[in-house]
Design a protein around this motif. Structure first.
Motif, PDB file in Angstrom:
ATOM      1  N   LYS A   1      -2.474  -3.211   6.462  1.00 55.59           N
ATOM      2  CA  LYS A   1      -3.430  -2.693   7.426  1.00 55.59           C
ATOM      3  C   LYS A   1      -3.423  -3.612   8.652  1.00 55.59           C
ATOM      4  O   LYS A   1      -3.168  -4.822   8.533  1.00 55.59           O
ATOM      5  CB  LYS A   1      -4.835  -2.640   6.819  1.00 55.59           C
ATOM      6  CG  LYS A   1      -4.960  -1.745   5.602  1.00 55.59           C
ATOM      7  CD  LYS A   1      -4.737  -0.285   5.944  1.00 55.59           C
ATOM      8  CE  LYS A   1      -4.983   0.600   4.732  1.00 55.59           C
ATOM      9  NZ  LYS A   1      -4.732   2.040   5.024  1.00 55.59           N
TER      10      LYS A   1
ATOM     11  N   ALA B   1      -8.681  -5.650  -2.555  1.00 50.96           N
ATOM     12  CA  ALA B   1      -7.721  -4.530  -2.448  1.00 50.96           C
ATOM     13  C   ALA B   1      -6.316  -5.040  -2.235  1.00 50.96           C
ATOM     14  O   ALA B   1      -6.101  -6.011  -1.531  1.00 50.96           O
ATOM     15  CB  ALA B   1      -8.122  -3.626  -1.291  1.00 50.96           C
TER      16      ALA B   1
ATOM     17  N   HIS C   1     -12.920   0.185   0.999  1.00 53.15           N
ATOM     18  CA  HIS C   1     -12.079  -0.806   1.652  1.00 53.15           C
ATOM     19  C   HIS C   1     -12.424  -0.926   3.141  1.00 53.15           C
ATOM     20  O   HIS C   1     -12.984   0.012   3.723  1.00 53.15           O
ATOM     21  CB  HIS C   1     -10.601  -0.426   1.518  1.00 53.15           C
ATOM     22  CG  HIS C   1     -10.096  -0.471   0.117  1.00 53.15           C
ATOM     23  ND1 HIS C   1      -8.840  -0.015  -0.234  1.00 53.15           N
ATOM     24  CD2 HIS C   1     -10.667  -0.925  -1.035  1.00 53.15           C
ATOM     25  CE1 HIS C   1      -8.667  -0.171  -1.533  1.00 53.15           C
ATOM     26  NE2 HIS C   1      -9.760  -0.720  -2.033  1.00 53.15           N
TER      27      HIS C   1
ATOM     28  N   LEU D   1     -12.121  -0.610   7.082  1.00 52.72           N
ATOM     29  CA  LEU D   1     -11.525   0.455   7.877  1.00 52.72           C
ATOM     30  C   LEU D   1     -10.765  -0.114   9.065  1.00 52.72           C
ATOM     31  O   LEU D   1     -11.157  -1.135   9.633  1.00 52.72           O
ATOM     32  CB  LEU D   1     -12.616   1.410   8.376  1.00 52.72           C
ATOM     33  CG  LEU D   1     -13.546   2.005   7.322  1.00 52.72           C
ATOM     34  CD1 LEU D   1     -14.504   3.002   7.968  1.00 52.72           C
ATOM     35  CD2 LEU D   1     -12.764   2.663   6.193  1.00 52.72           C
TER      36      LEU D   1
ATOM     37  N   GLY E   1       0.828  -1.187   0.000  1.00 55.26           N
ATOM     38  CA  GLY E   1       0.000   0.000   0.000  1.00 55.26           C
ATOM     39  C   GLY E   1       0.866   1.241   0.000  1.00 55.26           C
ATOM     40  O   GLY E   1       2.046   1.198  -0.374  1.00 55.26           O
TER      41      GLY E   1
ATOM     42  N   SER F   1      -5.589   7.996   6.091  1.00 57.76           N
ATOM     43  CA  SER F   1      -5.636   6.668   5.476  1.00 57.76           C
ATOM     44  C   SER F   1      -7.030   6.071   5.582  1.00 57.76           C
ATOM     45  O   SER F   1      -7.499   5.371   4.670  1.00 57.76           O
ATOM     46  CB  SER F   1      -4.611   5.742   6.144  1.00 57.76           C
ATOM     47  OG  SER F   1      -4.865   5.599   7.531  1.00 57.76           O
TER      48      SER F   1
ATOM     49  N   LYS G   1      -2.804  -4.489  -0.447  1.00 59.92           N
ATOM     50  CA  LYS G   1      -2.339  -3.825   0.779  1.00 59.92           C
ATOM     51  C   LYS G   1      -0.853  -3.588   0.664  1.00 59.92           C
ATOM     52  O   LYS G   1      -0.151  -4.291   0.006  1.00 59.92           O
ATOM     53  CB  LYS G   1      -2.649  -4.678   2.006  1.00 59.92           C
ATOM     54  CG  LYS G   1      -4.137  -4.886   2.196  1.00 59.92           C
ATOM     55  CD  LYS G   1      -4.846  -3.592   2.484  1.00 59.92           C
ATOM     56  CE  LYS G   1      -6.340  -3.771   2.614  1.00 59.92           C
ATOM     57  NZ  LYS G   1      -7.061  -2.526   2.549  1.00 59.92           N
TER      58      LYS G   1
ATOM     59  N   GLN H   1      -9.221   7.619   2.944  1.00 60.09           N
ATOM     60  CA  GLN H   1      -8.891   7.006   1.654  1.00 60.09           C
ATOM     61  C   GLN H   1      -9.570   5.652   1.513  1.00 60.09           C
ATOM     62  O   GLN H   1     -10.157   5.332   0.477  1.00 60.09           O
ATOM     63  CB  GLN H   1      -7.380   6.843   1.516  1.00 60.09           C
ATOM     64  CG  GLN H   1      -6.597   8.144   1.433  1.00 60.09           C
ATOM     65  CD  GLN H   1      -5.107   7.906   1.358  1.00 60.09           C
ATOM     66  OE1 GLN H   1      -4.634   7.082   0.572  1.00 60.09           O
ATOM     67  NE2 GLN H   1      -4.343   8.607   2.185  1.00 60.09           N
ATOM     68  N   ASP H   2      -9.496   4.839   2.574  1.00 60.69           N
ATOM     69  CA  ASP H   2     -10.108   3.509   2.533  1.00 60.69           C
ATOM     70  C   ASP H   2     -11.628   3.601   2.403  1.00 60.69           C
ATOM     71  O   ASP H   2     -12.249   2.845   1.644  1.00 60.69           O
ATOM     72  CB  ASP H   2      -9.740   2.710   3.786  1.00 60.69           C
ATOM     73  CG  ASP H   2      -8.303   2.234   3.774  1.00 60.69           C
ATOM     74  OD1 ASP H   2      -7.726   2.148   2.672  1.00 60.69           O
ATOM     75  OD2 ASP H   2      -7.752   1.950   4.847  1.00 60.69           O
TER      76      ASP H   2
END
Length: 347
Positions: free
Chosen positions: A91, A345, A297, A299, A24, A288, A347, A291-292
């Motif tokens: 994450k 997604a 995406h 959290l 990411g 961030s 990462k 953005q997610d």
């Protein structure tokens, strides 16, 4: 702005095998910076990001230039092999899922450096006290990470890097960076010094803390008062810490979080006013978590929020404003997921 692909001269006698798990924004920023400095970097990635990095390397737009850095990238740790240092840049909620992939990258002497948001699973490891050895259930249910990752191989880290992915394998990071490292038992060791020296030589400022949980609390608090509220408001860091509608809420959360950090004995380098000033000065940066949320995406609510409330319950510290904000974000996230299937997604 200049564009460069050349790498500086590198002293192979001091080189380390460096692994980065997670491609990411933070992982790509770290990998590109180290590779551009001549370090050998092995990146664990997947999907479109893996393909992009294998084909073109990582593109990193910095304040002074844009670099293109080739790295060794694969989807499975067996292709990358055992590392001297392994940075975990996924994450927080993805850590358990990548354990099988990183297992071949970890040997008996591998230093594992988690660059993750929020309260880390290792928080109660390496220090004495009534809570010593305890798992953080919010981020490590039933202690799965504690069992899989030897605490004696973990180096605590606090990462201050503002970065945003612009495309698979492409990242923008134009603000100053800082990594703070420290042993979990608050000793200073040769391995700690060597990793910090490697990062500094690569142009990524790093310093050693004799009490890693002190700067960790600064980052926990910064994440707590910015990420969830940014999802509710859509505000950038600059707006969160300067807008007259949002700043009073931020101040209330700061007061709650500072009381909790004091209960855990943290020696804070910054007071609330300094935290607000520095965060506002970051400019129109999206957190961030925002953005997610924008991309649909998952959290990082468990590490950034739920774990803080777990620590508060252990000390019987009330955090009503924080609790309400987190409840609202959880509800928003739940309803958003019910209305739209989750995306895959990198990462």
């Amino acid at each position: 702005m200049k564009n460069t692909t050349a790498t500086p001269q590198h002293d192979s006698t001091t080189s380390l095998r460096i692994g980065v798990a997670g491609a990411g924004a933070i992982g790509c920023t770290l990998a590109a910076t180290l590779a551009h400095a001549g370090e050998t970097v092995h990146l664990l990635a997947r999907g479109a990001t893996l393909q992009a990095v294998q084909n073109r390397g990582i593109q990193l737009a910095r304040a002074e230039d844009t670099i293109h850095a080739p790295v060794h990238a694969a989807a499975d740790g067996r292709e990358l092999g055992e590392q001297d240092v392994l940075f975990l840049c996924t994450k927080a909620h993805d850590l358990a899922q990548i354990l099988p992939a990183i297992k071949p990258m970890v040997g008996p002497h591998t230093c594992i450096v988690p660059l993750i948001n929020g309260v880390p699973w290792w928080y109660f490891q390496g220090v004495p006290g009534r809570l010593a050895g305890r798992a953080i259930e919010s981020v490590d249910p039933e202690g799965a990470l504690l069992r899989a990752i030897p605490s004696e191989q973990v180096i605590g880290a606090v990462v201050f890097i503002a970065a945003e992915r612009s495309a698979p394998g492409a990242v923008v990071s134009r603000n100053p960076m800082l990594l703070i490292l420290g042993e979990l038992d608050h000793t200073e060791t040769p391995r700690l010094q060597r990793i910090a020296a490697m990062l500094n030589a690569a142009g990524l400022p790093a310093r050693i803390s004799p009490r890693i949980r002190d700067p960790l609390w600064t980052k926990i608090i910064a994440n707590l008062v910015s990420n969830p509220l940014s999802v509710l408001s859509g505000a950038t860091l600059e707006a969160l810490f300067s807008d007259p509608c949002l700043l009073p809420i931020v101040r209330k959360q700061l007061n709650e979080a500072m009381a909790l950090s004091a209960a855990y004995g943290a020696r804070m380098e910054f007071d609330p006013a300094a935290i607000i000033e520095q965060a506002a000065g970051m400019g129109p940066i999206r957190t961030s978590m925002l953005q997610d949320a924008t991309l649909g995406h998952p959290l990082e609510l468990a590490a950034i929020g739920d774990a803080v409330l777990e620590l508060a319950r252990l000390q019987e510290i009330p955090m009503p404003v924080t609790q309400d904000i987190l409840a609202l974000v959880h509800y928003r996230d739940k309803t958003a997921r019910a209305a739209q299937p989750p995306h895959g997604a990198d990462k």
